[in-house]
Design a protein around this motif. Structure first.
Motif, PDB file in Angstrom:
ATOM      1  N   LEU A  96       0.847  -1.298  -0.054  1.00 20.58           N
ATOM      2  CA  LEU A  96      -0.118   0.026  -0.096  1.00 20.58           C
ATOM      3  C   LEU A  96       0.703   1.171  -0.016  1.00 20.58           C
ATOM      4  O   LEU A  96       1.840   1.168   0.847  1.00 20.58           O
ATOM      5  CB  LEU A  96      -0.794   0.038   1.263  1.00 20.58           C
ATOM      6  CG  LEU A  96      -1.609   1.451   1.613  1.00 20.58           C
ATOM      7  CD1 LEU A  96      -2.677   1.819   0.701  1.00 20.58           C
ATOM      8  CD2 LEU A  96      -2.168   1.111   3.095  1.00 20.58           C
ATOM      9  N   LEU A  97       0.644   2.174  -1.036  1.00 23.12           N
ATOM     10  CA  LEU A  97       1.134   3.746  -0.640  1.00 23.12           C
ATOM     11  C   LEU A  97       0.218   4.425  -0.009  1.00 23.12           C
ATOM     12  O   LEU A  97      -0.946   4.721  -0.529  1.00 23.12           O
ATOM     13  CB  LEU A  97       1.409   4.015  -2.258  1.00 23.12           C
ATOM     14  CG  LEU A  97       2.822   3.383  -2.784  1.00 23.12           C
ATOM     15  CD1 LEU A  97       2.777   3.548  -4.379  1.00 23.12           C
ATOM     16  CD2 LEU A  97       3.888   3.581  -2.120  1.00 23.12           C
ATOM     17  N   MET A  98       0.804   5.088   1.229  1.00 15.43           N
ATOM     18  CA  MET A  98      -0.071   5.699   2.071  1.00 15.43           C
ATOM     19  C   MET A  98       0.717   7.343   1.940  1.00 15.43           C
ATOM     20  O   MET A  98       1.856   7.346   2.470  1.00 15.43           O
ATOM     21  CB  MET A  98       0.024   5.334   3.298  1.00 15.43           C
ATOM     22  CG  MET A  98      -0.900   5.884   4.346  1.00 15.43           C
ATOM     23  SD  MET A  98      -2.339   6.679   4.144  1.00 15.43           S
ATOM     24  CE  MET A  98      -3.145   5.034   4.255  1.00 15.43           C
ATOM     25  N   VAL A  99      -0.431   8.475   2.000  1.00 12.89           N
ATOM     26  CA  VAL A  99       0.587   9.683   2.180  1.00 12.89           C
ATOM     27  C   VAL A  99       0.978   9.968   3.344  1.00 12.89           C
ATOM     28  O   VAL A  99       0.182   9.438   4.432  1.00 12.89           O
ATOM     29  CB  VAL A  99      -0.590  10.758   1.513  1.00 12.89           C
ATOM     30  CG1 VAL A  99      -1.881  10.834   2.294  1.00 12.89           C
ATOM     31  CG2 VAL A  99      -0.113  12.090   1.348  1.00 12.89           C
ATOM     32  N   ASP A 100       1.973  10.458   3.616  1.00 15.38           N
ATOM     33  CA  ASP A 100       2.566  10.794   4.980  1.00 15.38           C
ATOM     34  C   ASP A 100       1.842  11.811   5.765  1.00 15.38           C
ATOM     35  O   ASP A 100       2.165  11.691   7.018  1.00 15.38           O
ATOM     36  CB  ASP A 100       4.099  11.279   4.636  1.00 15.38           C
ATOM     37  CG  ASP A 100       4.896  11.079   5.839  1.00 15.38           C
ATOM     38  OD1 ASP A 100       4.870  10.055   6.618  1.00 15.38           O
ATOM     39  OD2 ASP A 100       6.051  11.722   6.077  1.00 15.38           O
ATOM     40  N   SER A 101       0.986  12.552   5.000  1.00 15.34           N
ATOM     41  CA  SER A 101       0.308  13.426   5.955  1.00 15.34           C
ATOM     42  C   SER A 101      -1.009  13.079   6.236  1.00 15.34           C
ATOM     43  O   SER A 101      -2.146  13.646   6.547  1.00 15.34           O
ATOM     44  CB  SER A 101      -0.009  14.727   4.881  1.00 15.34           C
ATOM     45  OG  SER A 101      -0.438  14.365   3.741  1.00 15.34           O
ATOM     46  N   THR A 102      -1.253  11.767   6.226  1.00 10.07           N
ATOM     47  CA  THR A 102      -2.615  11.263   6.589  1.00 10.07           C
ATOM     48  C   THR A 102      -3.098  11.278   7.989  1.00 10.07           C
ATOM     49  O   THR A 102      -2.220  11.478   8.808  1.00 10.07           O
ATOM     50  CB  THR A 102      -2.730   9.521   6.312  1.00 10.07           C
ATOM     51  OG1 THR A 102      -4.038   9.103   6.042  1.00 10.07           O
ATOM     52  CG2 THR A 102      -1.873   8.698   7.213  1.00 10.07           C
ATOM     53  N   GLU A 120       1.859  -4.352   3.459  1.00 13.77           N
ATOM     54  CA  GLU A 120       3.218  -3.668   3.883  1.00 13.77           C
ATOM     55  C   GLU A 120       2.877  -2.215   3.348  1.00 13.77           C
ATOM     56  O   GLU A 120       2.279  -2.085   2.148  1.00 13.77           O
ATOM     57  CB  GLU A 120       4.493  -4.119   3.102  1.00 13.77           C
ATOM     58  CG  GLU A 120       5.585  -3.208   3.680  1.00 13.77           C
ATOM     59  CD  GLU A 120       7.079  -3.808   2.927  1.00 13.77           C
ATOM     60  OE1 GLU A 120       7.840  -3.120   3.053  1.00 13.77           O
ATOM     61  OE2 GLU A 120       6.917  -5.011   2.117  1.00 13.77           O
ATOM     62  N   THR A 121       3.058  -1.287   4.068  1.00 12.44           N
ATOM     63  CA  THR A 121       2.763   0.234   3.857  1.00 12.44           C
ATOM     64  C   THR A 121       4.150   1.010   3.481  1.00 12.44           C
ATOM     65  O   THR A 121       4.858   1.028   4.425  1.00 12.44           O
ATOM     66  CB  THR A 121       2.050   0.696   4.935  1.00 12.44           C
ATOM     67  OG1 THR A 121       0.794   0.168   4.899  1.00 12.44           O
ATOM     68  CG2 THR A 121       1.702   2.268   4.539  1.00 12.44           C
ATOM     69  N   THR A 122       4.084   1.763   2.667  1.00 10.90           N
ATOM     70  CA  THR A 122       5.101   2.816   2.242  1.00 10.90           C
ATOM     71  C   THR A 122       4.606   4.062   2.230  1.00 10.90           C
ATOM     72  O   THR A 122       3.530   4.251   1.533  1.00 10.90           O
ATOM     73  CB  THR A 122       5.817   2.482   0.913  1.00 10.90           C
ATOM     74  OG1 THR A 122       6.456   1.388   0.842  1.00 10.90           O
ATOM     75  CG2 THR A 122       7.017   3.498   0.690  1.00 10.90           C
ATOM     76  N   TYR A 123       5.045   4.974   2.970  1.00 15.03           N
ATOM     77  CA  TYR A 123       4.762   6.423   3.180  1.00 15.03           C
ATOM     78  C   TYR A 123       5.213   7.225   2.054  1.00 15.03           C
ATOM     79  O   TYR A 123       6.255   7.022   1.688  1.00 15.03           O
ATOM     80  CB  TYR A 123       4.788   6.953   4.470  1.00 15.03           C
ATOM     81  CG  TYR A 123       3.856   6.338   5.560  1.00 15.03           C
ATOM     82  CD1 TYR A 123       2.720   6.600   5.774  1.00 15.03           C
ATOM     83  CD2 TYR A 123       4.566   5.243   6.457  1.00 15.03           C
ATOM     84  CE1 TYR A 123       1.616   5.978   6.751  1.00 15.03           C
ATOM     85  CE2 TYR A 123       3.670   4.490   7.198  1.00 15.03           C
ATOM     86  CZ  TYR A 123       2.270   4.692   7.446  1.00 15.03           C
ATOM     87  OH  TYR A 123       1.579   4.211   8.222  1.00 15.03           O
ATOM     88  N   ARG A 141      -1.128  -2.479  -4.658  1.00 17.90           N
ATOM     89  CA  ARG A 141      -2.462  -2.767  -4.897  1.00 17.90           C
ATOM     90  C   ARG A 141      -3.161  -1.483  -4.842  1.00 17.90           C
ATOM     91  O   ARG A 141      -4.356  -1.233  -5.147  1.00 17.90           O
ATOM     92  CB  ARG A 141      -3.069  -3.916  -3.973  1.00 17.90           C
ATOM     93  CG  ARG A 141      -2.774  -5.144  -4.478  1.00 17.90           C
ATOM     94  CD  ARG A 141      -3.274  -5.961  -5.950  1.00 17.90           C
ATOM     95  NE  ARG A 141      -2.386  -7.206  -6.270  1.00 17.90           N
ATOM     96  CZ  ARG A 141      -1.276  -6.959  -7.001  1.00 17.90           C
ATOM     97  NH1 ARG A 141      -0.819  -5.752  -7.425  1.00 17.90           N
ATOM     98  NH2 ARG A 141      -0.689  -8.079  -7.182  1.00 17.90           N
ATOM     99  N   ALA A 142      -2.877  -0.541  -3.741  1.00 20.37           N
ATOM    100  CA  ALA A 142      -3.598   0.600  -3.589  1.00 20.37           C
ATOM    101  C   ALA A 142      -2.565   1.771  -3.348  1.00 20.37           C
ATOM    102  O   ALA A 142      -1.794   1.637  -2.565  1.00 20.37           O
ATOM    103  CB  ALA A 142      -4.517   0.334  -2.280  1.00 20.37           C
TER     104      ALA A 142
END
Ligand SMILES: Cc1ncc(COP(=O)(O)O)c(C=O)c1O
Length: 383
Positions: A96-102, A120-123, A141-142
């Motif tokens: 998962l790619l997650m924005v660091d400002s979430t 697994e998440t990458t910010y 995937r997202a």
């Protein structure tokens, strides 16, 4: 049809409510079938309380119309809307790619439950734009966005990120709580899943917790299945209150947005304010994307005080008379809370340059709020 007209009409059919304007709260678990044949065929419009009732259906229809979505699920909080949406498009082994400002609890979900289940998440840097392509792996995937970002208000280059995601067949999600689909329509920008903590603007009165997730045709079946598997349900009174709030949301957003901008512009010139983080001000990271993609600004922004100590922050906050201190926003009343985004970011550092306060601007007279803030800034001791 304009969105204001849409929100007056959507989800109402007075022929079905005996002429009454609103769909009342339907309270119930059991739905009985008129005969054995329709029971065997599952032919009732509603089958079981958790699966839907006329009050829920009215809100779902109205929200889907506003979002331009294939469908909407109702969750018992904004946080559960975020988790349901993510669980609907991820499985063990995915990336998962997650924005660091979430929003911080979304980060906790990624680092906790999702990690435990093998996701697994990458910010990523909220300002990454098309550069996100370099972070994509075969199992990505997202891609999750939140724009503007929680607390720091960076506006993301959504079209560039969506273009990369589409090229790689990756599902896109956004936490659109700040703008609502009135000010930014995620699905029109090609995003698959639009999340809203309807606790904020749609309900609008600080008396309900609710989350709404709208999806396009592609993402809806998995979203509905996940929502059903989790057994999520919200009581009819809260659904009814959100429907009621929705009818006046355009008015509240316009008024609160205008009030917030007036306060932000005043504070931007104030000698005891080091920085104002508001998407409509040119100094905000991503302001050019805000101007390009948004129809307006809502009521939440942040200020950085000319202060470095707890004592200064306490003096400022305790002097405010018209601002409550509370961890929510989007309601009709003004709020102020301190925050420190440097405590949790991992992909980027955001040096605020002083102590930060998040403000929700309500429906009060802006001049009263400005006078209250000016008095509190005057009471704040110098470093
Ligand atoms: C951006 C954002 N997303 C989600 C949520 C979660 O909403 P709730 O408090 O209804 O769980 C919040 C709450 O503050 C929020 O600010």
């Amino acid at each position: 049809m304009g969105d204001d007209t849409r929100l007056v009409l959507a989800g109402r059919n007075t022929a079905e409510t005996h002429g009454f304007v609103n769909v009342p709260p339907f309270r119930g678990s059991t739905v009985v079938y008129p005969d054995a044949e329709s029971c065997l065929a599952g032919r009732n419009r509603f089958t079981y309380g958790r699966r839907g009732n006329p009050t829920m259906e009215a809100l779902q229809l109205a929200w889907s119309e506003l979002e331009g979505a294939a469908g909407t699920v109702i969750c018992p909080s904004g946080a559960s809307a975020c988790s349901t949406a993510l669980l609907s498009c991820l499985k063990t082994g995915d990336h998962l790619l997650m924005v660091d400002s979430t929003y911080r609890p979304t980060r906790a979900l990624c680092n906790g439950l999702l990690a435990r289940y093998g996701v697994e998440t990458t910010y990523y840097d909220p300002m990454i734009g098309a550069g996100i392509e370099a972070l994509i792996r075969p199992n990505t995937r997202a891609i999750y966005m939140e724009s503007p970002g929680s607390q720091t208000f960076e506006v993301q280059d959504v079209p560039s990120i969506v273009a990369v995601a589409k090229k790689h067949g990756i599902t896109t999600l956004i936490d659109n709580t700040w703008a609502t689909a009135l000010l930014f329509k995620p699905l029109d920008f090609g995003i698959d899943i639009s999340i809203n903590a309807a606790t904020k603007y749609p309900s609008g009165h600080s008396d309900v917790l609710i989350g709404l997730v709208a999806a396009n045709e592609k993402a809806l079946p998995a979203l509905q299945a996940t929502h059903g598997d989790l057994g999520l349900y919200l009581g009819p009174d809260d659904v009814f209150l959100t429907l009621r709030g929705l009818r006046t949301m355009p008015l509240r957003l316009r008024e609160q947005g205008a009030n917030a901008l007036a306060v932000a512009r005043h504070l931007d010139q104030h000698p005891r304010i080091r920085r104002v983080l508001h998407p409509a001000l040119p100094s905000c990271p991503g302001h050019e994307f805000f101007k390009r993609d948004f129809k307006g600004a809502s009521s939440l922004f942040a200020i950085v005080l000319d202060a470095t100590s707890d004592a200064q922050v306490i003096a400022f906050l305790d002097h405010l008379k018209l601002f409550g201190m509370g961890y929510s926003w989007g309601g009709f009343e003004s709020l102020a809370v301190p925050f420190d985004c440097t405590a949790y970011r991992s992909a980027t550092s955001f040096n605020l340059g002083g102590r930060a306060i998040r403000l929700n601007i309500g429906l009060e007279t802006p001049a009263d709020l400005i006078a209250d803030l000016d008095a509190a800034l005057a009471a704040m001791p110098k470093a």
